[in-house]
Write a protein that holds these residues in place. Structure first.
Motif, short mmCIF file in Angstrom:
data_model
loop_
_atom_site.label_atom_id
_atom_site.label_comp_id
_atom_site.label_asym_id
_atom_site.label_seq_id
_atom_site.Cartn_x
_atom_site.Cartn_y
_atom_site.Cartn_z
N PRO A 46 0.83 -1.31 0.20
CA PRO A 46 0.00 -0.07 -0.06
C PRO A 46 0.93 1.34 -0.09
O PRO A 46 0.26 2.22 -0.32
N ASP A 47 2.11 1.26 0.50
CA ASP A 47 2.92 2.31 0.50
C ASP A 47 3.75 2.45 -0.83
O ASP A 47 4.37 3.34 -0.92
N SER A 51 1.00 1.88 -5.69
CA SER A 51 -0.30 1.92 -4.96
C SER A 51 -0.86 3.26 -4.53
O SER A 51 -1.93 3.68 -4.53
N ARG A 52 0.05 4.19 -4.47
CA ARG A 52 -0.32 5.53 -4.22
C ARG A 52 -0.75 6.28 -5.61
O ARG A 52 -1.72 7.21 -5.44
N THR A 55 -4.22 5.10 -5.72
CA THR A 55 -5.14 5.94 -5.00
C THR A 55 -5.57 7.13 -5.62
O THR A 55 -6.58 7.62 -5.43
N ASP A 131 -13.71 -1.86 -3.33
CA ASP A 131 -12.54 -2.13 -2.93
C ASP A 131 -11.88 -3.45 -3.54
O ASP A 131 -12.59 -3.95 -4.42
N GLN A 298 2.11 -6.53 2.12
CA GLN A 298 1.22 -7.08 1.39
C GLN A 298 0.27 -7.96 2.50
O GLN A 298 0.70 -8.77 3.10
#
Length: 748
Positions: A46-47, A51-52, A55, A131, A298
């Protein structure tokens, strides 16, 4: 502690069993809600920049096109009136769907680019909201409504949303088939292994408690954090497997003491003190291996740590408390329902394993070197291994989403669904954005760049249309970098790094996303943490085995041999699934090894290998401490544990091998690799390499510096009474005396 547990189960057996029934009922009630809390996906960090980027794209631009409808006209071509009507109806219908945004269609103004090279096929692209879990459900609803035969058009669904839904549906069905195969076979083998219907039920009790308890744990964790739905499958497989392992160890030792003439209370005390100690350390080593998965960001991998640690801990508690209580109540009735071969499986000694160990101890080099050579040969394909993430090739060729992906790659020029996405974190003026897009369009491998200022090819700009205008906002800019490169190829990954090296425009940060960027970030995220994870496994395993054995050599020997067996199994999977051998038999498409599944297989198999290491070493250590020389301890220890280890490994391997029936290649790889590794460890390592290593090490196998010996005397778990006068010590001395007589008669 184990003595107190033994006395408690003897005094309060029925009360403990009643409390267990109540606890199982509560765990079952709570755990039944776990399935509604678990999620799909979870393969990305997610970081990570990709992924950013995703988003930001979701928040500011309505998300990427994740649903692709591939349209072919049945008669008259795409321009026929009937096809036009059907296409416009399809486009307007999708735009009206509540869960669908950003619809782009061949039948929209300016949609001519969404046609195939030969003009016979067209695309309708859309973004399905949701999601990681709900997007698949929404995609399934949309495709059920709009895909298929639509009069003049035939519509097939693809893209990431449809692909993920197909993988989830395929895996769910395959796992149901695998369990339908594995469970009956396992039950039959359990009865054969125990030689008694009553005794065969005890591992099932452990497995049931562990599975229901872990489901309850997953419900609670799923209420506060992301947990993968795939954790359910590890829970069932590992719960049943550990139930078998621990049940075999306890029942075998209990029967052994009864056959030696012990009364039920004495047999139970000895069983809990000896086999219970082994189970406690075994569970700790498995937990140590699985805990390394918590280091990865993950949640797909972390979820297996949640499930694995929970199921191991609960199975160990059930084995140490519930099974002794059952044995206290059953007593000699544990042998009820005996089968014709019961006497053979109830004998504590396994002559075949004793003869094998004796042969290896006489000629360690001659017996071990061929086995070691074969295992190293099996490991050699690892030298050419490459790693990636799942794509459409993990599905069978007949899967619709895979067919759509193949058509996009082969029939359409400049496929936008695999484009690199670049999104800025702040506003960018027209001039800097124009210069940035021009520079990106000149990079090798780039077909075109679309930005709010226009479409760029080799540094030349065309005026923006409606599609390009939608890429600009006051607070962010989105650029689509279309390439002619094979998705997820080395060149495509290199291009991602090149795009990231281009200075961002207007003093903002440019985040690079897309499927190729996700692959780059996933490999980097796992690769960066893998040394720490391996180091954590090695250090914790070494510490636990030292506490268990009191030796610094035994942990090193165990780590070395486990590494050999594990690399052999993974190397064999590279040879099969990456290089393509057996692809025609198993029905998969060769592709790079799945990074996440390989890490998962490493942690699970390493833990289970240490499980069997503790089983074997515990009996050898017990004999050694009772006065046996190294050779006698090894030979007699293996003859007492070899059958237990091979039975347990064989039963667990059945559960993993059943996954090979799957139509998803990464699940086939995980099941086949895990089952093979377990069998290699149980047979080749425990049967040959362990006695050979012990013979070569001699007395130094039990070496520890004085300071560490004093530390072990203080903190090592030892349930023997002072002077070795308890049941465990008596059992060890009896084994030594019997072994010495056998050696004398055999002239060893």
């Amino acid at each position: 502690m184990l003595r107190r547990i033994a006395e408690l189960t003897l005094r309060r057996a029925r009360a403990l069993l009643l409390l267990t029934l109540l606890a199982v009922a509560v765990m079952g009630a709570v755990g039944s809600g776990a399935f509604g809390k678990l999620q799909g996906g979870g393969f990305e960090d997610p970081d990570a920049p990709s992924s950013r980027a995703q988003t930001l794209i979701d928040e500011k631009f309505g998300g990427d096109h994740n649903l692709v409808l591939l349209v072919r006209a049945d008669e008259g071509g795409l321009r026929s009136p009937a096809a036009e009507r059907a296409g416009r109806e399809l486009t307007s219908g999708l735009k009206a769907e509540a869960q669908v945004t950003r619809v782009s269609s061949y039948w929209d103004r300016g949609g001519a680019a969404l046609t195939s090279k030969d003009g016979t096929q067209a695309l309708v692209l859309a973004h399905v909201k949701g999601d990681s879990t709900t997007v698949s459900e929404h995609a399934e609803d949309v495709t059920r409504k709009w895909a298929g035969d639509r009069g003049a058009l035939t519509v097939r669904a693809g893209g990431p949303a449809a692909l993920n839904n197909d993988v989830t549906q395929q895996v769910s069905g395959d796992l149901a088939v695998a369990e339908a195969i594995a469970v009956p076979v396992t039950l039959i083998l359990l009865v054969i292994a125990f030689g008694s219907f009553v005794a065969a039920l005890l591992p099932l009790a452990i497995g049931l408690i562990a599975i229901l308890g872990t489901f309850a744990e997953l419900y609670l964790l799923g209420s506060v954090t992301d947990v993968s739905v795939f954790a359910v499958n590890l829970t069932t497989a590992l719960g049943l497997g550990l139930g078998i392992d621990y049940g075999l160890l306890l029942v075998s030792r209990f029967r052994e003491r009864l056959s030696e003439g012990d009364e039920v209370p004495d047999a139970l005390r000895t069983t809990v003190r000896t086999a219970g100690r082994t189970i406690a350390f075994s569970a700790a080593t498995v937990v140590a291996a699985l805990a390394a998965l918590l280091l990865f960001p993950q949640f797909f991998l972390r979820s297996f740590a949640y499930a694995g640690i929970g199921v191991v801990a609960i199975a160990a508690v059930a084995a140490l408390v519930v099974v002794p209580a059952l044995l206290a109540v059953l007593g000699h009735r544990v042998n009820a329902g005996r089968l014709p071969w019961a006497d053979a499986v109830r004998r504590p000694e396994a002559p075949l394993w004793g003869r094998l160990a004796r042969t290896v101890m006489r000629r360690p080099a001659l017996t071990a070197l061929p086995v070691l050579a074969v295992l190293l040969l099996a490991a050699s394909p690892l030298l050419g291994a490459s790693f990636g993430t799942p794509d459409e090739r993990v599905l069978p060729e007949e899967a619709e989403s895979r067919q759509v992906s193949t058509a996009l790659r082969e029939d359409f020029a400049g496929n936008d669904t695999d484009a690199v996405r670049v999104v800025t974190t702040g506003p960018v003026a027209k001039g800097p954005l124009d210069a940035y897009a021009e520079r990106l369009s000149r990079l090798d491998g780039v077909t075109r760049v679309q930005a709010a200022t226009g479409t760029y090819t080799d540094g030349r700009a065309a005026r923006p249309g409606p599609a390009e205008a939608a890429l600009g906002r006051e607070d962010a800019q989105l650029l689509t970098v279309t390439t002619g490169l094979e998705p997820k190829s080395g060149a495509a990954q290199d291009l991602v790094e090149t795009v990231r090296d281009v200075p961002a425009p207007g003093g903002t940060e440019a985040l690079v996303g897309g499927t190729d960027a996700q692959l780059v970030d996933s490999k980097r995220s796992i690769g960066d943490r893998l040394p720490l994870a391996v180091g954590m496994v090695v250090v914790t395993t070494f510490a636990l085995l030292f506490l268990f054995t009191g030796s610094v050599v035994q942990p090193l020997r165990a780590l070395a041999l486990n590494t050999v067996s594990l690399t052999a199994a993974i190397g064999a999977m590279v040879w099969i699934f990456q290089d393509g051998h057996l692809s025609s038999v198993l029905g998969f498409t060769p592709m790079p090894m799945d990074t996440s599944m390989t890490v998962l297989m490493f942690c699970i198999v390493f833990g289970l290998s240490m499980d069997y290491e503790v089983f074997v070493t515990s009996r050898i250590k017990e004999l050694h401490e009772s006065g046996a020389d190294n050779r006698t301890a090894v030979v007699h220890g293996l003859s007492r544990t070899g059958r237990i280890v091979t039975m347990a490994a064989g039963l667990l391997a059945v559960s993993f091998f059943a996954f090979a029936t799957s139509g998803v290649s990464f699940l086939q790889m995980f099941g086949l690799g895990s089952g093979l590794a377990i069998l290699i460890d149980a047979v080749a390592v425990r049967g040959v390499l362990v006695p050979a290593a012990m013979r070569l090490l001699g007395r130094s196998a039990w070496y520890a510096p004085k300071a560490l010996r004093r530390l072990h005397a203080r903190v090592g778990l030892d349930e023997s009474a002072p002077g070795g006068t308890d049941g465990a010590g008596a059992s060890g001395r009896e084994d030594v005396e019997k072994a010495e007589k056998e050696r004398a008669s055999a002239g060893v």
